[in-house]
Design a protein around this motif. Structure first.
Motif, mmCIF file in Angstrom:
data_model
loop_
_atom_site.group_PDB
_atom_site.id
_atom_site.type_symbol
_atom_site.label_atom_id
_atom_site.label_comp_id
_atom_site.label_asym_id
_atom_site.label_seq_id
_atom_site.Cartn_x
_atom_site.Cartn_y
_atom_site.Cartn_z
ATOM 1 N N GLY A 414 7.971 22.526 5.661
ATOM 2 C CA GLY A 414 8.126 21.246 6.313
ATOM 3 C C GLY A 414 9.357 20.495 5.848
ATOM 4 O O GLY A 414 10.094 20.940 4.949
ATOM 5 N N TYR A 464 -0.139 21.595 8.261
ATOM 6 C CA TYR A 464 1.222 21.877 8.732
ATOM 7 C C TYR A 464 1.143 22.501 10.115
ATOM 8 O O TYR A 464 0.472 23.521 10.323
ATOM 9 C CB TYR A 464 1.909 22.826 7.759
ATOM 10 N N THR A 468 5.980 20.270 11.053
ATOM 11 C CA THR A 468 5.797 19.030 10.313
ATOM 12 C C THR A 468 4.337 18.894 9.894
ATOM 13 O O THR A 468 3.473 19.675 10.303
ATOM 14 C CB THR A 468 6.226 17.817 11.156
#
Length: 649
Positions: A414, A464, A468
């Motif tokens: 991320g 996740y 993101t």
């Protein structure tokens, strides 16, 4: 002259025959006379006789006498005989039965045949074996052993005999089974070779209990020899929790100092445990990894450290795709604390990636340490994920999640270098608990302050997805606090949720446990919530606490979900009203209620204090617990010990 008259016709005849071409004529074969002469007045040849021993038709056993029956077909025999090892045993008359007294025969196998004789021709049956055996049946072994005190309920209860047993003699009248002195229904199963008898309760009895088994002389071998009943009784103790050996420690001796237990269960249902232990009291600490080999815990390789002089703490263990353990921990290099990850290759411990993990890097002329601590590890296929907390150069801590593929370098998961936080601003997130969903994507739970410079905190769960981090399930919102982006808490006035533990089942349902007081300065309980679909968190039963009273504190939960969705928890609990000691408790969720798996004294029935515990399950969905005890209340003090036990079911 008369002589000439006779010669002339003869010569004429010879000339005539000499002029005729007569073909050769094959001589007719002379038929072979039959072995059995035809009846002088039947006019039809007789067919062969068929003779057989019809009882017994296969191998038979006897200790006294045995009756043999012979059948002749295809005609009438002049004589019918029984032969033993080729020697005449008896001549039979219709109906061709013979009772053979074997009491004076040698104990061994005998081949018997029957013969039918007609008109000198002999017809012989196929042989039948009769075993003469007058040796009494005996017990070769019994398992579990008599007087055993730590019996695994899943271990078969078996008695092995010296010879095959006659199945009809094994029954409820010849085999008794009692639990706590009360006769109990059971199933009796004899092996295909007739030598092993397995005894199993029809229903799991209440444990702990003493099992007692009796065998009588009514049990016989196939020859009818009675069982010699063992002179010693057969009884053993089955505890409610089976112990994998005794106390665990690596360095031995008194004053051993252990902490931070972690555990995983391998494909063979063997616990693999990891913990921190100081090599000498007050000295450098290392990570030790041991595996249960069926009899004891044995080390997997040498002790683990990531530096030459630092101490290693807080191991988190999982299984790599090859079934071998992979361990993450934090350790100081003398200036900073970093995360280290190593995996067992089957021969040695190998570093995953290129070295220690740290997300913060203070490049100022006078850098400050940014300690990385409390890793949580999870694996999927060839991926190794690690989550940890790390202090920023601003002074608050953040959760980070990184990944290694196939043992290569770690990379952030991320944006923002893999940082995960739920509340805007300089709020600290700590104590991550990491799992992977069935798609192999990471989900992390952690505790975080609800706003800057505020001690209140809630539990947040993020996953996740699409590059993101998002809420795994939308949390409860507190509209009265603009800076609070939501979170899980059992309190409405002063949230203080902490020490969370996260697990996931095969249906991607999340199950979350944490400790929290219901109100400020009130007793703390264990709270369990589950994701109800993709949009809601639902409380799982009532808060967990085994002791009553205001001065009771349930802390440090561990939770685990099985493939079928069964939920198990452990926690430690202290009560001034009980005895002033920390006890280890465990419960299971049956879909509607919590059921305690421990007595009121907990798993540690002594007055030693439980510090921390972890719970997992094996392939049979039996909970297995590892915990750390400290006997600081004893005099003299003898240090800390690890224990591993399995719920006996």
């Amino acid at each position: 002259m008369p002589t000439m008259k006779r010669i002339i016709p003869l010569l004429f005849t010879g000339w005539v025959f000499a002029c005729i071409n007569v073909p050769e004529i094959e001589p007719r074969p002379v038929p072979t006379p039959p072995e059995e002469s035809d009846s002088p007045d039947s006019g039809t040849p007789l067919g062969d006789l068929t003779i057989s021993i019809t009882d017994p038709v296969e191998k038979a056993y006897t200790s006294t006498s045995i009756t043999l029956t012979v059948e002749v077909r295809g005609g009438v025999a002049d004589t019918v005989q029984l032969h033993k090892e080729g020697e005449l045993l008896a001549t039979l008359s219709s109906p061709f039965r013979y009772t053979w007294d074997t009491t004076r025969e040698e104990e061994r196998d005998y081949a018997l045949t029957a013969r039918a004789i007609r008109s000198g021709k002999v017809f012989t049956s196929a042989p039948v074996t009769v075993v003469v055996d007058r040796t009494n049946l005996q017990v070769a072994s019994r398992s579990p052993a008599n007087d055993a005190t730590n019996v695994d309920y899943s271990q078969p209860i078996q008695v092995v005999f010296t010879k095959p047993v006659k199945e009809t003699t094994v029954s409820d009248t010849t085999v008794s089974f009692a639990v706590a002195g009360v006769l109990t229904d059971k199933t009796l199963t004899l092996s295909s070779d007739g030598k092993t008898l397995t005894i199993k309760p029809k229903e799991r009895p209440a444990l702990p209990a003493k099992f007692s088994i009796g065998l009588s002389r009514g049990i016989t071998d196939i020859a009818g020899n009675a069982l010699v009943v063992p002179s010693t009784s057969w009884a053993f103790e089955v505890p409610d929790w089976y112990s994998f050996g005794g106390a665990i420690q690596a360095t031995g001796g008194d004053n051993s100092w252990l902490k931070d237990p972690s555990m995983v269960i391998d494909a063979q249902d063997n616990p693999i445990v990891a913990w921190t232990e100081a090599m000498t009291y007050g000295g450098r600490a290392s990570i030790f990894v041991y595996k249960w080999d069926g009899k004891a815990f044995a080390p997997i390789g040498p002790a683990l450290n990531g530096t030459a002089t630092g101490s290693a703490y807080h191991p988190s263990i999982a299984l790599a795709n090859d079934g071998n353990p992979v361990v993450a921990w934090h350790e100081s290099d003398g200036f900073n604390e970093n995360i280290y990850v190593k995996r067992w290759t089957g021969a040695n411990w190998q570093t995953v990636g290129t070295g220690p993990l740290s997300a913060e890097n203070d490049i100022r002329p006078s850098p400050l340490p940014t300690p990385a601590r409390n890793p949580s590890i999870a694996t999927n296929d060839r991926n190794i994920y690690v989550a940890w907390e790390e202090q920023t150069i601003e002074g608050h801590s953040t959760i980070y999640v990184w990944k290694s593929f196939n043992g290569e370098n770690f990379s952030s998961v991320g944006p923002s270098n893999g940082s995960v936080n739920a509340v805007p601003g300089r709020t600290s997130g700590t104590n991550p608990s990491l799992v992977l969903n069935r798609d192999g994507q990471p989900i992390v739970a952690f505790q975080e302050e609800t706003k800057e410079q505020d001690p209140s905190q809630k539990i947040y769960v993020l996953n996740y997805k699409n590059g993101t981090w998002h809420y795994a399930v939308p949390p409860f919102q507190d509209s009265s606090t603009p800076n609070n982006s939501g979170g899980l808490s059992s309190s409405t006035d002063f949230p203080a949720a902490k020490n969370c533990s996260l697990t996931i089942d095969l249906q991607n349902n999340l199950h979350l446990a944490w400790e929290e007081t219901s109100q400020h300065d009130a007793p703390s309980d264990i709270h369990v919530f589950r994701s109800s679909g993709a949009q809601t968190w639902t409380r799982t039963g009532h808060p967990l606490s085994s002791f009553s009273g205001l001065a009771t504190f349930a802390r440090f939960p561990s939770i685990h979900a099985t493939e079928s969705g069964r939920i198990f928890t452990t926690w430690r609990e202290f009560s001034w009203y009980k005895d002033g000691f920390e006890h280890l408790l465990s419960s299971s969720w049956d879909g509607s209620n919590w059921t305690s798996l421990t007595a009121t004294d907990g798993l540690n029935k002594t007055q030693d204090t439980v510090l921390i515990s972890r719970i997992k399950t094996n392939s049979h969905e039996q909970p297995i617990v590892i915990w750390l005890e400290d006997n600081s209340s004893r005099d003299p003090y003898s240090g800390r010990r690890l224990y591993v036990r399995k719920h006996n079911e």
